[in-house]
Design an enzyme around this catalytic site. Sequence first.
Site, PDB file in Angstrom:
ATOM      1  N   LYS A 248     -36.515 -41.193  -6.327  1.00 56.84           N
ATOM      2  CA  LYS A 248     -36.067 -41.108  -4.923  1.00 56.84           C
ATOM      3  C   LYS A 248     -34.617 -41.539  -4.795  1.00 56.84           C
ATOM      4  O   LYS A 248     -33.817 -40.885  -4.124  1.00 56.84           O
ATOM      5  CB  LYS A 248     -36.963 -41.994  -4.045  1.00 56.84           C
ATOM      6  CG  LYS A 248     -36.427 -42.191  -2.644  1.00 56.84           C
ATOM      7  CD  LYS A 248     -37.285 -43.122  -1.831  1.00 56.84           C
ATOM      8  CE  LYS A 248     -36.958 -44.583  -1.976  1.00 56.84           C
ATOM      9  NZ  LYS A 248     -35.797 -45.075  -1.221  1.00 56.84           N
ATOM     10  N   ASN A 249     -34.268 -42.654  -5.427  1.00 58.94           N
ATOM     11  CA  ASN A 249     -32.920 -43.192  -5.226  1.00 58.94           C
ATOM     12  C   ASN A 249     -31.838 -42.420  -5.982  1.00 58.94           C
ATOM     13  O   ASN A 249     -30.652 -42.679  -5.805  1.00 58.94           O
ATOM     14  CB  ASN A 249     -32.879 -44.681  -5.585  1.00 58.94           C
ATOM     15  CG  ASN A 249     -33.590 -45.515  -4.520  1.00 58.94           C
ATOM     16  OD1 ASN A 249     -33.941 -44.997  -3.453  1.00 58.94           O
ATOM     17  ND2 ASN A 249     -33.813 -46.785  -4.807  1.00 58.94           N
TER      18      ASN A 249
ATOM     19  N   ASP B   3     -36.405 -53.821  -6.632  1.00 59.59           N
ATOM     20  CA  ASP B   3     -37.439 -52.939  -6.085  1.00 59.59           C
ATOM     21  C   ASP B   3     -38.802 -53.117  -6.772  1.00 59.59           C
ATOM     22  O   ASP B   3     -39.784 -52.500  -6.360  1.00 59.59           O
ATOM     23  CB  ASP B   3     -37.001 -51.463  -6.179  1.00 59.59           C
ATOM     24  CG  ASP B   3     -35.999 -51.110  -5.087  1.00 59.59           C
ATOM     25  OD1 ASP B   3     -35.663 -51.984  -4.264  1.00 59.59           O
ATOM     26  OD2 ASP B   3     -35.542 -49.944  -5.062  1.00 59.59           O
TER      27      ASP B   3
ATOM     28  N   CYS C  42     -35.240 -50.238   4.834  1.00 58.16           N
ATOM     29  CA  CYS C  42     -36.188 -51.343   4.859  1.00 58.16           C
ATOM     30  C   CYS C  42     -35.502 -52.624   5.299  1.00 58.16           C
ATOM     31  O   CYS C  42     -34.357 -52.885   4.947  1.00 58.16           O
ATOM     32  CB  CYS C  42     -36.780 -51.536   3.464  1.00 58.16           C
ATOM     33  SG  CYS C  42     -37.945 -50.249   3.034  1.00 58.16           S
TER      34      CYS C  42
ATOM     35  N   ARG D 103     -27.945 -55.888   5.423  1.00 62.19           N
ATOM     36  CA  ARG D 103     -27.512 -54.934   4.395  1.00 62.19           C
ATOM     37  C   ARG D 103     -26.150 -54.372   4.781  1.00 62.19           C
ATOM     38  O   ARG D 103     -26.035 -53.281   5.327  1.00 62.19           O
ATOM     39  CB  ARG D 103     -28.575 -53.836   4.212  1.00 62.19           C
ATOM     40  CG  ARG D 103     -29.890 -54.422   3.759  1.00 62.19           C
ATOM     41  CD  ARG D 103     -30.964 -53.398   3.558  1.00 62.19           C
ATOM     42  NE  ARG D 103     -30.809 -52.636   2.344  1.00 62.19           N
ATOM     43  CZ  ARG D 103     -31.686 -51.712   1.934  1.00 62.19           C
ATOM     44  NH1 ARG D 103     -32.762 -51.481   2.641  1.00 62.19           N
ATOM     45  NH2 ARG D 103     -31.474 -51.046   0.823  1.00 62.19           N
TER      46      ARG D 103
ATOM     47  N   ARG E 186     -42.512 -43.298   2.567  1.00 64.06           N
ATOM     48  CA  ARG E 186     -41.081 -42.976   2.420  1.00 64.06           C
ATOM     49  C   ARG E 186     -40.699 -42.766   0.969  1.00 64.06           C
ATOM     50  O   ARG E 186     -39.738 -42.059   0.676  1.00 64.06           O
ATOM     51  CB  ARG E 186     -40.227 -44.135   2.949  1.00 64.06           C
ATOM     52  CG  ARG E 186     -40.335 -44.367   4.414  1.00 64.06           C
ATOM     53  CD  ARG E 186     -39.628 -45.632   4.777  1.00 64.06           C
ATOM     54  NE  ARG E 186     -38.204 -45.416   4.595  1.00 64.06           N
ATOM     55  CZ  ARG E 186     -37.264 -46.024   5.296  1.00 64.06           C
ATOM     56  NH1 ARG E 186     -37.604 -46.894   6.205  1.00 64.06           N
ATOM     57  NH2 ARG E 186     -36.013 -45.774   5.085  1.00 64.06           N
TER      58      ARG E 186
HETATM   59  C1  UD1 Z   1     -30.133 -49.384  -3.122  1.00 66.50           C
HETATM   60  C2  UD1 Z   1     -31.519 -48.814  -3.070  1.00 66.50           C
HETATM   61  C3  UD1 Z   1     -32.559 -49.915  -2.945  1.00 66.50           C
HETATM   62  C4  UD1 Z   1     -32.372 -50.967  -4.016  1.00 66.50           C
HETATM   63  C5  UD1 Z   1     -30.929 -51.432  -4.084  1.00 66.50           C
HETATM   64  C6  UD1 Z   1     -30.646 -52.367  -5.264  1.00 66.50           C
HETATM   65  C7  UD1 Z   1     -31.272 -46.622  -2.065  1.00 66.50           C
HETATM   66  C8  UD1 Z   1     -31.437 -45.771  -0.862  1.00 66.50           C
HETATM   67  N1  UD1 Z   1     -31.615 -47.908  -1.946  1.00 66.50           N
HETATM   68  O1  UD1 Z   1     -29.917 -50.035  -1.863  1.00 66.50           O
HETATM   69  O2  UD1 Z   1     -33.842 -49.335  -3.059  1.00 66.50           O
HETATM   70  O3  UD1 Z   1     -33.191 -52.078  -3.714  1.00 66.50           O
HETATM   71  O4  UD1 Z   1     -30.039 -50.304  -4.201  1.00 66.50           O
HETATM   72  O5  UD1 Z   1     -30.992 -51.744  -6.465  1.00 66.50           O
HETATM   73  O6  UD1 Z   1     -30.883 -46.176  -3.127  1.00 66.50           O
HETATM   74  N2  UD1 Z   1     -23.785 -55.224  -0.468  1.00 66.50           N
HETATM   75  C9  UD1 Z   1     -22.696 -55.723   0.220  1.00 66.50           C
HETATM   76  N3  UD1 Z   1     -21.825 -54.838   0.784  1.00 66.50           N
HETATM   77  C10 UD1 Z   1     -21.984 -53.492   0.684  1.00 66.50           C
HETATM   78  C11 UD1 Z   1     -23.089 -52.980  -0.031  1.00 66.50           C
HETATM   79  C12 UD1 Z   1     -23.979 -53.878  -0.596  1.00 66.50           C
HETATM   80  O7  UD1 Z   1     -22.526 -56.941   0.322  1.00 66.50           O
HETATM   81  O8  UD1 Z   1     -21.141 -52.758   1.202  1.00 66.50           O
HETATM   82  C13 UD1 Z   1     -24.743 -56.161  -1.084  1.00 66.50           C
HETATM   83  C14 UD1 Z   1     -26.152 -56.031  -0.495  1.00 66.50           C
HETATM   84  O9  UD1 Z   1     -26.299 -56.830   0.667  1.00 66.50           O
HETATM   85  C15 UD1 Z   1     -27.000 -56.526  -1.645  1.00 66.50           C
HETATM   86  C16 UD1 Z   1     -26.239 -56.046  -2.894  1.00 66.50           C
HETATM   87  O10 UD1 Z   1     -24.900 -55.794  -2.443  1.00 66.50           O
HETATM   88  O11 UD1 Z   1     -27.031 -57.942  -1.647  1.00 66.50           O
HETATM   89  C17 UD1 Z   1     -26.784 -54.806  -3.523  1.00 66.50           C
HETATM   90  O12 UD1 Z   1     -26.914 -53.778  -2.559  1.00 66.50           O
HETATM   91  P1  UD1 Z   1     -26.865 -52.240  -2.939  1.00 66.50           P
HETATM   92  O13 UD1 Z   1     -26.980 -52.118  -4.436  1.00 66.50           O
HETATM   93  O14 UD1 Z   1     -25.724 -51.613  -2.264  1.00 66.50           O
HETATM   94  O15 UD1 Z   1     -28.208 -51.717  -2.304  1.00 66.50           O
HETATM   95  P2  UD1 Z   1     -28.453 -50.432  -1.423  1.00 66.50           P
HETATM   96  O16 UD1 Z   1     -27.513 -49.340  -1.820  1.00 66.50           O
HETATM   97  O17 UD1 Z   1     -28.535 -50.848  -0.002  1.00 66.50           O
END
Ligand code: UD1
Length: 430
Positions: A22-23, A305, A117, A122, A397
């Site tokens: 999915k991701n 995850d 979620c 986030r 989802r």
């Molecule tokens: C994606 C995945 C999610 C998975 C996560 C970590 C999708 C749709 N979702 O989520 O299933 O749990 O990767 O493997 O693919 N952060 C910041 N600033 C930003 C972006 C992220 O501080 O601009 C922080 C987040 O709060 C978190 C960490 O970085 O603590 C990792 O987040 P990120 O890897 O970006 O997760 P997602 O892309 O939201």
Amino acid sequence: MEQYVIKGGNPLYGEVEIGGAKNAALPILAAAIMTDETVTIENLPNVRDVNVLLQAIEQIGARVERVNEHKVKINGSFIRDLTVDNEFIRKIRASYYLIGALLGKYRKTAVALPGGCDIGSRPIDLHKKGFCAMGANVDISHGLFQVEAEHLIGTHIYLDKVSVGATINIMMAAALAEGKTVIENAAKEPHVVDVANFLNSMGANIRGAGTDVIRIVGVQKLHKTEYSIIPDQIEAGTYMFAVAAAGGDVIVTNVIPKHLEATTAKLIEAGCEVEEFDDAVRVISNGKLRRTQVTTLPYPGFPTDMQPQMAVLLGIAEGTSTVTESIFENRFRYVDELTRMGANIKVESNIAIINGVPKYTGARVNAPDLRAGAALVIAGLAAEGVTVIDDIHYILRGYENLDVKLRELGGKIELVTSEKELQKFILKVS
Ligand code: UD1
């Protein structure tokens, strides 16, 4: 009203086939509109988040032809609207991938801020930082992430935190930017590599995906491709943990065992047997589990995850275990639900201290989010008695035919849509 109802206590046996990730699928679908030629994507998971994104892509004018459940053709030459906003897109996290894709191709877009979620705050500041560093102007107001660039120029971007979303989003925009972009402290997840491979198959010039420095030389345009998405390591891990908790002997097929190394290591520590084949893994469990410690980390560490599924396993392991969540701040919302099933878990800050109990007992619980929901399904399969899980729209989802696949392994689980169906299941299994 959709619910899962589960009669626990049956070991799982047989073979289960894993679908596309999915991701990886979500950013790949977004990236598919970056060319005006037709792109064919195979091994697409037929899950709700994917279908919502496809609808959004269609709504802005792209042509989407669903060849079958797992194959889609996308043509982005008809895009007429650069604003992506509807009530559904606001609910999925991956809507943000349309920002990188549309900014790269059209130098302008406005996308509704992502939902997803509820596992903590986030932020998307790193996405913004990347686009701004490339010369774009970003304005976040009225619930929209609006971005525009007269010139999108390659540059050096250091990500303060390892972020899958920011890495992929910046990589997409940079694929069509002018000059060279270097992303430092990039995420190394298999789906980051898959998106880079996909873009390269469209003519992009991306090197280093899978390491912490990704170098992208922008090209003027991208072309058609046919691409098959990698298997879903989290779906695979979820079935592996289900076998571990319920007991049994299952071969999980269509996987890349290398992507499952952290998951496999923890299963072995917890007392299961895991055999690896070229594109399959076999998990054998007698249901007797041992305590261990786990900390979530960016890949190749233990995936966040899989954290709720791990905690469910350790909840019925002998002794005291700890699970430390280092990526998201609020990812223990399932603990109260699990407590209703007899678990003994105390959360202190970002650590869950788990005192193993001999078994779970069936209860009525709510899925608080996608992966925690899947973890509650595992608890239900291992529990004594009947478990009813509400709010399973979260689970749908990201898991395709979870109930069907588990039934094929001998699990007693059904997706019911009414009280009558629920009572019928309970009568049947009692
Ligand atoms: C994606 C995945 C999610 C998975 C996560 C970590 C999708 C749709 N979702 O989520 O299933 O749990 O990767 O493997 O693919 N952060 C910041 N600033 C930003 C972006 C992220 O501080 O601009 C922080 C987040 O709060 C978190 C960490 O970085 O603590 C990792 O987040 P990120 O890897 O970006 O997760 P997602 O892309 O939201």
